[in-house]
Design a protein around this motif. Sequence first.
Motif, PDB file in Angstrom:
ATOM      1  N   PRO A 183      48.414 -31.995  10.707  1.00 27.74           N
ATOM      2  CA  PRO A 183      49.275 -30.822  10.518  1.00 27.74           C
ATOM      3  C   PRO A 183      49.915 -30.331  11.816  1.00 27.74           C
ATOM      4  CG  PRO A 183      46.959 -30.227  10.240  1.00 27.74           C
ATOM      5  CD  PRO A 183      47.032 -31.719  10.262  1.00 27.74           C
TER       6      PRO A 183
ATOM      7  N   HIS B   3      52.858 -32.866  12.276  1.00 30.89           N
ATOM      8  CA  HIS B   3      53.848 -32.764  11.201  1.00 30.89           C
ATOM      9  C   HIS B   3      54.623 -31.454  11.270  1.00 30.89           C
ATOM     10  CE1 HIS B   3      55.117 -31.736   7.029  1.00 30.89           C
ATOM     11  NE2 HIS B   3      55.559 -32.987   7.079  1.00 30.89           N
ATOM     12  N   ALA B   4      53.965 -30.385  11.698  1.00 35.71           N
ATOM     13  CA  ALA B   4      54.629 -29.070  11.760  1.00 35.71           C
ATOM     14  C   ALA B   4      55.817 -29.069  12.717  1.00 35.71           C
ATOM     15  CB  ALA B   4      53.621 -27.997  12.182  1.00 35.71           C
TER      16      ALA B   4
ATOM     17  N   SER C 229      60.935 -35.257   8.434  1.00 42.82           N
ATOM     18  CA  SER C 229      59.797 -35.474   7.539  1.00 42.82           C
ATOM     19  C   SER C 229      60.192 -36.296   6.317  1.00 42.82           C
ATOM     20  CB  SER C 229      59.216 -34.130   7.101  1.00 42.82           C
ATOM     21  OG  SER C 229      58.130 -34.303   6.236  1.00 42.82           O
TER      22      SER C 229
ATOM     23  N   GLU D 216      52.466 -33.152  20.254  1.00 41.39           N
ATOM     24  CA  GLU D 216      53.398 -32.359  19.442  1.00 41.39           C
ATOM     25  C   GLU D 216      54.869 -32.522  19.834  1.00 41.39           C
ATOM     26  OE1 GLU D 216      49.612 -29.718  19.395  1.00 41.39           O
ATOM     27  OE2 GLU D 216      50.617 -31.081  20.789  1.00 41.39           O
TER      28      GLU D 216
ATOM     29  N   SER E 234      52.317 -26.556   8.133  1.00 44.68           N
ATOM     30  CA  SER E 234      52.521 -27.907   7.595  1.00 44.68           C
ATOM     31  C   SER E 234      51.918 -28.015   6.197  1.00 44.68           C
ATOM     32  CB  SER E 234      51.859 -28.937   8.510  1.00 44.68           C
ATOM     33  OG  SER E 234      51.757 -30.200   7.880  1.00 44.68           O
ATOM     34  N   ARG E 235      52.538 -28.814   5.360  1.00 46.52           N
ATOM     35  CA  ARG E 235      51.998 -29.042   4.016  1.00 46.52           C
ATOM     36  C   ARG E 235      50.712 -29.865   4.057  1.00 46.52           C
ATOM     37  NH1 ARG E 235      53.850 -34.192   1.807  1.00 46.52           N
ATOM     38  NH2 ARG E 235      55.510 -35.120   3.088  1.00 46.52           N
TER      39      ARG E 235
END
Length: 545
Positions: A20, A23-24, A31, A120, A171-172
């Motif tokens: 996460p 991905h964030a 994405s 990141e 993030s999902r």
Amino acid sequence: MRLIWLDINASYSHSSLALPALHAQLTDYQSETLVWHVVSGTINSDPSLLLLEISDFNPDIILSTAWLFNHTFILNLLGRYKRLNPSASIIIGGPEFFGENKGYLTTNRFITAVFRGEGEESFPLLVDTHFKPSFWNIIPGMCWINESGDYVDNGEALVSHFSMLKPPETSRFFSWGKHFAQIETSRGCFNSCTFCVSGGSRKVQNITPSKIRERLNFFFLKGIKEIRVLDRTFNANAERAEELLDVFNDFKGKMRFHLEIHPALLSENVRRKLAMVEPGLLHLEAGLQSLDNNVLIACKRAGSSEKSVEGVKFLVSLDKFELHVDLIAGLPFYTYAAIIEDVKFLLTLGVEEIQIELLKLLPGTKLKEDAYKYEIVYSPTPPYEVLKTSTISVNELHKVTILSKMIDIWYNNTIWRDTFKKLHQENPTFLEAFLDNVLTNNLLCNRLSQENNGILLYEFCIEYYKKAVFDVASAWVIAGFSLKKGPGKLAEPWIRGISKENNPLYNKSEEPNMFNYYYIQGENEKLWFAMDKKDKKGKPAKIYL
């Protein structure tokens, strides 16, 4: 492009923020260029089932994070999959790659690349290049062997603007399935500990208290009750620690916070703030590592043992939070005798938990580089644990390993803690005597039940510390263990109209058949307890001592 994130933890109670957090940082467009799939498991999972799941998805690329305790599992699993799909690219990051990576990539040629550092800011670049090695020269942290067979190393990636990163919980892929959440309020460490990968490698960067408050509110609305703060040393900056304690205190009764603090660095203002917090708001982890100044100096750890002792005493005196204290066996100049004395001091002090770990020689640390100076011999494979040093032998480290288990079973466990502590306080040689008994009889070679652990302590006390038998039996009964074995057999039934003893728990107004009454007779004391006949759990309904 089809991407698998391989998420392997030590157990299901653990959780990683790596996916996460990375991905964030992606835009929606970035994405959406990938078809994502997460394969989750633990080091105890069936690798054949994980291999099947990976194979069914047929990824173009697999990403994962390697730690001390999952590295071997991940490596074996990915090695098998590469045989099934030679065209798949495999990139691994994590603390395992802070050191020199050429040898690793040369040995494990099925690994396409490894990543060193904080990902990141580099991850969006990696996605933009579609994971093609021809573009990796522009991405900090990437290490790989190119088509010509040359090793390419882009150094260590360090995030430039930590406070500007999008939080992992946006993030999902953030996991909301646990009762706790993890949060970094700062990154980096002021300390220069030679055994740690964070030792002086970067400037400390912070998130403002106002942003932290916003995130905590978000967690609270999501039903999170426990926050584990990942900062290396929460009180490194005293003024900031005061501000954050004020923020945390606003969530009293709603959340609980786990913090790692340095007891030698408690300023007067931080002490005042700690004295004002609500009981139960904080769970504190104090990294003592050792109470020998020679050890601390050799490891370049800030703070003297005298200040650490004074700080731990202060924290215990507040009696407001659980205090977990860490020691590290195998550090330079840390002897077996010193470890025993440090443990005995902490037992006397009455901290809630004592954890004794073996030193791990982590890749990229100064201490691994200087291991020869201190004659440190360590395992060549993860978790790289110390095997011996110039001041502690193989046999002594084995004793420390058993001591660690012993403390975890009979002291860190609330069932036996008070009894174990009392045994130590009233008998200065108890710790060594019990450890010798455990070692001589090889009692901890297998994992035992709580009841069997109690029986071991009970049988030891019968032979060597008869005055403590009453305390062991009392703890046994209060825990709700069987009255038909071990110390439970010492319980005598009290029968109304027959037994001559005066029962302080008996109430004539109660139903005659509501309780079964028992007592355990000590040398100068007696424990009375009543068992509810309808309650099958076995714990006493009433106790009188």
